[in-house]
Design an enzyme around this catalytic site. Structure first.
Site, PDB file in Angstrom:
ATOM      1  N   ASP A  99     -27.963  14.017  34.140  1.00 30.35           N
ATOM      2  CA  ASP A  99     -29.296  14.627  34.180  1.00 30.35           C
ATOM      3  C   ASP A  99     -29.243  15.938  33.410  1.00 30.35           C
ATOM      4  O   ASP A  99     -28.154  16.472  33.150  1.00 30.35           O
ATOM      5  CB  ASP A  99     -29.741  14.862  35.630  1.00 30.35           C
ATOM      6  CG  ASP A  99     -31.260  14.889  35.781  1.00 30.35           C
ATOM      7  OD1 ASP A  99     -31.992  14.863  34.757  1.00 30.35           O
ATOM      8  OD2 ASP A  99     -31.732  14.938  36.934  1.00 30.35           O
ATOM      9  N   ASP A 100     -30.411  16.444  33.061  1.00 27.69           N
ATOM     10  CA  ASP A 100     -30.458  17.702  32.322  1.00 27.69           C
ATOM     11  C   ASP A 100     -30.157  18.899  33.213  1.00 27.69           C
ATOM     12  O   ASP A 100     -29.445  19.823  32.829  1.00 27.69           O
ATOM     13  CB  ASP A 100     -31.802  17.880  31.612  1.00 27.69           C
ATOM     14  CG  ASP A 100     -33.007  17.809  32.541  1.00 27.69           C
ATOM     15  OD1 ASP A 100     -32.869  17.456  33.737  1.00 27.69           O
ATOM     16  OD2 ASP A 100     -34.136  18.092  32.073  1.00 27.69           O
ATOM     17  N   ASP A 103     -31.812  21.466  40.127  1.00 25.12           N
ATOM     18  CA  ASP A 103     -32.572  22.653  40.517  1.00 25.12           C
ATOM     19  C   ASP A 103     -32.449  22.852  42.023  1.00 25.12           C
ATOM     20  O   ASP A 103     -31.491  23.436  42.505  1.00 25.12           O
ATOM     21  CB  ASP A 103     -34.025  22.499  40.064  1.00 25.12           C
ATOM     22  CG  ASP A 103     -34.869  23.750  40.240  1.00 25.12           C
ATOM     23  OD1 ASP A 103     -34.566  24.580  41.114  1.00 25.12           O
ATOM     24  OD2 ASP A 103     -35.857  23.905  39.505  1.00 25.12           O
TER      25      ASP A 103
END
Length: 172
Positions: A99-100, A103
């Protein structure tokens, strides 16, 4: 700002060049973990571009996606919807989930539940979610919005100096 978007007080713009460098750095790190990755599962949509770069660098040809919807722009949704998942019959430690960004960890918890034995890597990590990933390259503060190149205009507008922005920020 409305909703949870008020929790972002800073922006961290990432250029295409920086993203590629960071993805390549992650690929080097992943090769230190193991050299026999069998496949990549990209967490769509943010993980698609990093997964493509990492698949190239690690010479992995088997790439799939898991599609999860948990936010709209800067606002986190109350729940996450799994829109698509790959066949999970043979998940093992040679699977690489990309995933980027991690969070808050909401999406990461879902991914961990689906791909327990797989190695989960993100390019960027925030403190609230970083314990949920096995590998990452860059940590950013929790109150920072990471502005990826696919979410930004090609031509940048004037950005005031950080010191000026900070003076305008409300103090806690």
């Amino acid at each position: 700002m409305s909703g949870t978007s008020s929790r972002y007080r800073k922006n961290y713009p990432v250029s295409w060049e920086q993203l590629q460098r960071d993805c390549r750095a992650l690929a080097w790190k992943l090769l230190d973990v193991r050299s026999d990755w069998s496949r990549i599962v990209a967490v769509a949509r943010g993980g698609l571009v990093p997964a493509a770069v990492i698949a190239r660098e690690l010479n992995i040809r088997l790439v799939d996606t898991v599609c999860i919807s948990s936010y709209t722009m800067r606002d986190q949704a109350a729940s996450a919807d799994i829109l698509k998942r790959p066949d999970l019959a043979h998940v093992d430690e040679t699977w690489l989930v990309i995933d980027d960004l991690v969070d808050t960890g909401k999406t990461a918890k879902i991914v961990r539940g689906m791909f327990g034995a797989a190695h989960f890597a993100t390019v960027y990590a925030k403190p609230a979610g970083r314990a949920l990933v096995d590998s990452f390259i860059t940590e950013v503060s929790q109150d920072t919005w990471v502005l990826f190149p696919w979410d930004a205009a090609a031509a940048a507008d004037f950005v005031p100096p950080i010191a000026d922005i900070r003076r305008e920020m409300p103090r806690d």
